[in-house]
Design a protein around this motif. Structure first.
Motif, PDB file in Angstrom:
ATOM      1  N   GLN A 137       8.114   0.481 -10.861  1.00 33.81           N
ATOM      2  CA  GLN A 137       8.137   0.964 -12.245  1.00 33.81           C
ATOM      3  C   GLN A 137       6.735   1.193 -12.813  1.00 33.81           C
ATOM      4  N   LYS A 138       5.735   1.053 -12.004  1.00 38.09           N
ATOM      5  CA  LYS A 138       4.347   1.070 -12.471  1.00 38.09           C
ATOM      6  C   LYS A 138       3.975   2.340 -13.220  1.00 38.09           C
ATOM      7  N   GLU A 139       4.521   3.479 -12.817  1.00 38.81           N
ATOM      8  CA  GLU A 139       4.114   4.740 -13.423  1.00 38.81           C
ATOM      9  C   GLU A 139       4.652   4.914 -14.844  1.00 38.81           C
ATOM     10  N   GLY A 140       5.490   3.987 -15.294  1.00 42.67           N
ATOM     11  CA  GLY A 140       6.008   4.061 -16.655  1.00 42.67           C
ATOM     12  C   GLY A 140       5.250   3.212 -17.655  1.00 42.67           C
ATOM     13  N   ILE A 141       4.175   2.558 -17.220  1.00 41.74           N
ATOM     14  CA  ILE A 141       3.448   1.626 -18.083  1.00 41.74           C
ATOM     15  C   ILE A 141       2.708   2.354 -19.199  1.00 41.74           C
ATOM     16  N   VAL A 142       2.787   1.768 -20.409  1.00 41.08           N
ATOM     17  CA  VAL A 142       2.090   2.308 -21.577  1.00 41.08           C
ATOM     18  C   VAL A 142       0.975   1.351 -22.006  1.00 41.08           C
ATOM     19  N   GLN A 143       1.346   0.127 -22.393  1.00 43.32           N
ATOM     20  CA  GLN A 143       0.357  -0.864 -22.842  1.00 43.32           C
ATOM     21  C   GLN A 143       0.209  -1.968 -21.803  1.00 43.32           C
ATOM     22  N   ASP A 144      -0.997  -2.538 -21.732  1.00 43.68           N
ATOM     23  CA  ASP A 144      -1.294  -3.644 -20.828  1.00 43.68           C
ATOM     24  C   ASP A 144      -1.706  -4.854 -21.660  1.00 43.68           C
ATOM     25  N   PHE A 145      -0.934  -5.943 -21.565  1.00 41.45           N
ATOM     26  CA  PHE A 145      -1.219  -7.157 -22.335  1.00 41.45           C
ATOM     27  C   PHE A 145      -2.004  -8.198 -21.541  1.00 41.45           C
ATOM     28  N   ASP A 148      -6.483 -15.767  -1.019  1.00 43.12           N
ATOM     29  CA  ASP A 148      -7.595 -15.753  -1.980  1.00 43.12           C
ATOM     30  C   ASP A 148      -7.678 -14.491  -2.832  1.00 43.12           C
ATOM     31  N   ARG A 149      -6.578 -13.758  -2.938  1.00 45.27           N
ATOM     32  CA  ARG A 149      -6.574 -12.645  -3.879  1.00 45.27           C
ATOM     33  C   ARG A 149      -5.212 -12.544  -4.553  1.00 45.27           C
ATOM     34  N   TRP A 150      -5.212 -11.975  -5.763  1.00 45.17           N
ATOM     35  CA  TRP A 150      -3.983 -11.830  -6.529  1.00 45.17           C
ATOM     36  C   TRP A 150      -3.312 -10.508  -6.168  1.00 45.17           C
ATOM     37  N   LEU A 151      -2.067 -10.598  -5.725  1.00 46.74           N
ATOM     38  CA  LEU A 151      -1.278  -9.423  -5.390  1.00 46.74           C
ATOM     39  C   LEU A 151      -0.329  -9.092  -6.537  1.00 46.74           C
ATOM     40  N   ASN A 152      -0.176  -7.813  -6.835  1.00 50.00           N
ATOM     41  CA  ASN A 152       0.762  -7.357  -7.861  1.00 50.00           C
ATOM     42  C   ASN A 152       2.131  -7.141  -7.223  1.00 50.00           C
ATOM     43  N   ILE A 153       3.135  -7.864  -7.717  1.00 54.15           N
ATOM     44  CA  ILE A 153       4.471  -7.797  -7.124  1.00 54.15           C
ATOM     45  C   ILE A 153       5.461  -7.319  -8.183  1.00 54.15           C
ATOM     46  N   GLU A 154       5.926  -6.078  -8.015  1.00 51.29           N
ATOM     47  CA  GLU A 154       6.860  -5.473  -8.959  1.00 51.29           C
ATOM     48  C   GLU A 154       8.064  -4.864  -8.233  1.00 51.29           C
ATOM     49  N   GLY A 155       7.959  -4.688  -6.934  1.00 47.76           N
ATOM     50  CA  GLY A 155       8.958  -3.918  -6.193  1.00 47.76           C
ATOM     51  C   GLY A 155      10.291  -4.594  -5.969  1.00 47.76           C
ATOM     52  N   PHE A 156      10.483  -5.802  -6.523  1.00 45.90           N
ATOM     53  CA  PHE A 156      11.755  -6.512  -6.338  1.00 45.90           C
ATOM     54  C   PHE A 156      12.796  -6.155  -7.402  1.00 45.90           C
ATOM     55  N   ILE A 157      12.472  -5.284  -8.331  1.00 50.39           N
ATOM     56  CA  ILE A 157      13.356  -5.061  -9.479  1.00 50.39           C
ATOM     57  C   ILE A 157      14.684  -4.442  -9.076  1.00 50.39           C
ATOM     58  N   LEU A 158      14.659  -3.436  -8.224  1.00 48.24           N
ATOM     59  CA  LEU A 158      15.877  -2.723  -7.826  1.00 48.24           C
ATOM     60  C   LEU A 158      16.335  -3.182  -6.458  1.00 48.24           C
ATOM     61  N   ASP A 159      17.596  -3.582  -6.348  1.00 46.02           N
ATOM     62  CA  ASP A 159      18.122  -3.926  -5.029  1.00 46.02           C
ATOM     63  C   ASP A 159      18.218  -2.671  -4.175  1.00 46.02           C
ATOM     64  N   LEU A 160      18.086  -2.848  -2.875  1.00 47.13           N
ATOM     65  CA  LEU A 160      18.020  -1.707  -1.966  1.00 47.13           C
ATOM     66  C   LEU A 160      19.272  -0.837  -2.022  1.00 47.13           C
ATOM     67  N   ARG A 161      20.431  -1.453  -2.184  1.00 51.86           N
ATOM     68  CA  ARG A 161      21.656  -0.660  -2.232  1.00 51.86           C
ATOM     69  C   ARG A 161      21.638   0.272  -3.439  1.00 51.86           C
ATOM     70  N   TYR A 162      21.246  -0.245  -4.586  1.00 52.87           N
ATOM     71  CA  TYR A 162      21.171   0.596  -5.789  1.00 52.87           C
ATOM     72  C   TYR A 162      20.150   1.705  -5.604  1.00 52.87           C
ATOM     73  N   LEU A 163      18.957   1.354  -5.133  1.00 55.33           N
ATOM     74  CA  LEU A 163      17.902   2.348  -4.980  1.00 55.33           C
ATOM     75  C   LEU A 163      18.296   3.419  -3.962  1.00 55.33           C
ATOM     76  N   THR A 164      18.925   3.006  -2.868  1.00 57.59           N
ATOM     77  CA  THR A 164      19.340   3.975  -1.844  1.00 57.59           C
ATOM     78  C   THR A 164      20.351   4.962  -2.394  1.00 57.59           C
ATOM     79  N   LYS A 165      21.319   4.460  -3.160  1.00 60.64           N
ATOM     80  CA  LYS A 165      22.319   5.351  -3.768  1.00 60.64           C
ATOM     81  C   LYS A 165      21.663   6.300  -4.769  1.00 60.64           C
TER      82      LYS A 165
END
Length: 232
Positions: free
Chosen positions: A181-189, A127-144
């Motif tokens: 990537q949330k900290e890079g946001i400029v405009q919200d549509f 019953d609540r909307w969750l913000n899901i953004e953390g899937f953008i980078l695969d773990l192998r890329y992020l770890t490296k």
């Protein structure tokens, strides 16, 4: 709520490859929490971070490519959730191009627009909307990437990341919001029921010629840079 479950041109979840994936993973038989978790982890890690020919491509094409960025991974994530009967919607933004520096560099970084179209997916859960953004980078890329910049323990912006906790970003879903990537946001549509509408109203600010150059040249250079990071 039916609008948050609809198939659209981009969310082509009845496509044979998407339905085959769902059957092969047996996702339909799982409880809702496990469905979201398994789909989230699949999109994050088995669909590698990379740049497709465009933002507004069908979920089945993203699946075929096997890689994606915020907008295209989001389309696939939405299609898989809706195929499982889980309501979701898209939230649109712009991010500062500095977030892409490192993956995008040289002449093509300087020619890119100052702000880039970005999105995350909102999922209705308990019953609540969750913000899901953390899937953008695969773990192998992020770890490296974390290893490459191991001296950075706080905020980091670049290479597809914009977070205030680089070594421990909120990318693991546990019935909560996830961000990378949330900290890079400029405009919200705001939110849109379908990605088709969002990308129609807010395309990337590229001229027709630059759009062709991006699709045929720039994205391949960016994907090469990403692969180099992933391979260490």
């Amino acid at each position: 709520m039916n609008n948050n479950l609809e198939q659209t041109q981009l969310l082509d979840y009845n496509h044979s490859t998407i339905q085959s994936l769902i059957r092969s993973r047996n996702w339909a038989s799982l409880p809702v929490k496990e469905q979201i978790l398994h789909v989230y982890n699949y999109v994050r890690d088995e669909i590698k971070f990379g740049y497709n020919r465009s933002d507004n491509i069908q979920a089945s094409e993203v699946l075929h490519d096997g890689y994606g960025q915020c907008n295209t991974k989001g389309i696939l994530f939405m299609a898989l959730l809706r195929a499982l009967g889980i309501p979701c919607r898209i939230h649109g933004f712009t991010i500062h191009k500095q977030l892409q520096k490192g993956a995008m560099k040289g002449w093509y970084y300087h020619l890119s627009p100052k702000e880039i179209i970005h999105s995350w997916i909102e999922v209705l859960y308990n019953d609540r909307w969750l913000n899901i953004e953390g899937f953008i980078l695969d773990l192998r890329y992020l770890t490296k990437l974390q290893q490459k910049f191991k001296q950075c323990t706080g905020s980091f912006c670049g290479y597809g990341v914009a977070t205030d906790d680089f070594q421990n970003p909120a990318i693991f879903w546990n019935e909560s919001d996830t961000y990378v990537q949330k900290e890079g946001i400029v405009q919200d549509f705001g939110t849109f029921e379908h990605p088709d509408e969002f990308f129609s109203l807010h395309p990337q600010k590229l001229s027709p010629i630059r759009r062709i150059v991006f699709s045929n040249v720039v994205r391949h250079l960016m994907n090469r840079n990403v692969r180099r990071i992933r391979q260490g």
